[in-house]
Motif scaffolding. Sequence first.
Motif, PDB file in Angstrom:
ATOM      1  N   UNK A 131       0.852  -1.183   0.000  1.00  0.00           N
ATOM      2  CA  UNK A 131       0.000   0.000   0.000  1.00  0.00           C
ATOM      3  C   UNK A 131       0.894   1.241   0.000  1.00  0.00           C
ATOM      4  N   UNK A 132       0.940   1.951  -1.112  1.00  0.00           N
ATOM      5  CA  UNK A 132       1.938   3.007  -1.313  1.00  0.00           C
ATOM      6  C   UNK A 132       1.848   4.131  -0.285  1.00  0.00           C
ATOM      7  N   UNK A 133       0.650   4.546   0.099  1.00  0.00           N
ATOM      8  CA  UNK A 133       0.559   5.646   1.067  1.00  0.00           C
ATOM      9  C   UNK A 133       0.899   5.212   2.490  1.00  0.00           C
ATOM     10  N   UNK A 134       1.062   3.907   2.719  1.00  0.00           N
ATOM     11  CA  UNK A 134       1.450   3.391   4.035  1.00  0.00           C
ATOM     12  C   UNK A 134       2.808   2.674   3.976  1.00  0.00           C
ATOM     13  N   UNK A 135       3.645   3.064   3.033  1.00  0.00           N
ATOM     14  CA  UNK A 135       4.926   2.385   2.833  1.00  0.00           C
ATOM     15  C   UNK A 135       5.825   2.475   4.065  1.00  0.00           C
ATOM     16  N   UNK A 136       5.699   3.536   4.836  1.00  0.00           N
ATOM     17  CA  UNK A 136       6.526   3.688   6.038  1.00  0.00           C
ATOM     18  C   UNK A 136       6.225   2.635   7.089  1.00  0.00           C
ATOM     19  N   UNK A 137       5.104   1.939   6.978  1.00  0.00           N
ATOM     20  CA  UNK A 137       4.737   0.909   7.959  1.00  0.00           C
ATOM     21  C   UNK A 137       5.375  -0.448   7.665  1.00  0.00           C
ATOM     22  N   UNK A 138       6.196  -0.541   6.653  1.00  0.00           N
ATOM     23  CA  UNK A 138       6.915  -1.789   6.365  1.00  0.00           C
ATOM     24  C   UNK A 138       8.044  -1.949   7.375  1.00  0.00           C
ATOM     25  N   UNK A 139       8.215  -3.153   7.892  1.00  0.00           N
ATOM     26  CA  UNK A 139       9.390  -3.392   8.714  1.00  0.00           C
ATOM     27  C   UNK A 139       9.837  -4.835   8.589  1.00  0.00           C
TER      28      UNK A 139
END
Length: 163
Positions: A77-85
């Motif tokens: 989900x591009x707008x939530x990319x920062x939530x990848x870990x």
Amino acid sequence: MFFTEAATWMMKYTGNDVTPFVLEKIDGSRGSGAAFSVISYLNRTLAASPRGLIISDGYQVERIDNNIPDFSFNDILSEQFLRCFSGFLDEDRDVYLIYPSEGTIRPPLLTNGESDRILVINFEEDNYAIYRIPLSSMGNFQNSITVLWSDLTVSNGYPSWDA
């Protein structure tokens, strides 16, 4: 190793007292878009970028998603990319990338943007798998002793509150 959104840098020791370290740009076109996706494992550093999954050995940066080249574009989900870990399971030699998916099939209790998928990458076997498991964190733990009020009895060796 340092990642900006569009570049990969390495901090190198110079041996000089005045300038003991310098930053050297390894790659000017590949960086990371998710700070918590960066993980070092088996002398390599993996990072997720909207442009693709990258890996570096400190000398060069390469894409590691050749088998799934559009994964970063289509699955996360591009707008939530920062939530990848990321994390790893050493006994299996697996690296996990937990991410919020673009998919329409999502667990019913998750809100939009919460992680619901795991990409499992095995470097030694050069393969991957995607699982629909909603995790929001990962790590190690140790079991500890839990003492309940009901355990504090005379038969368990506690004759009084003072004991």
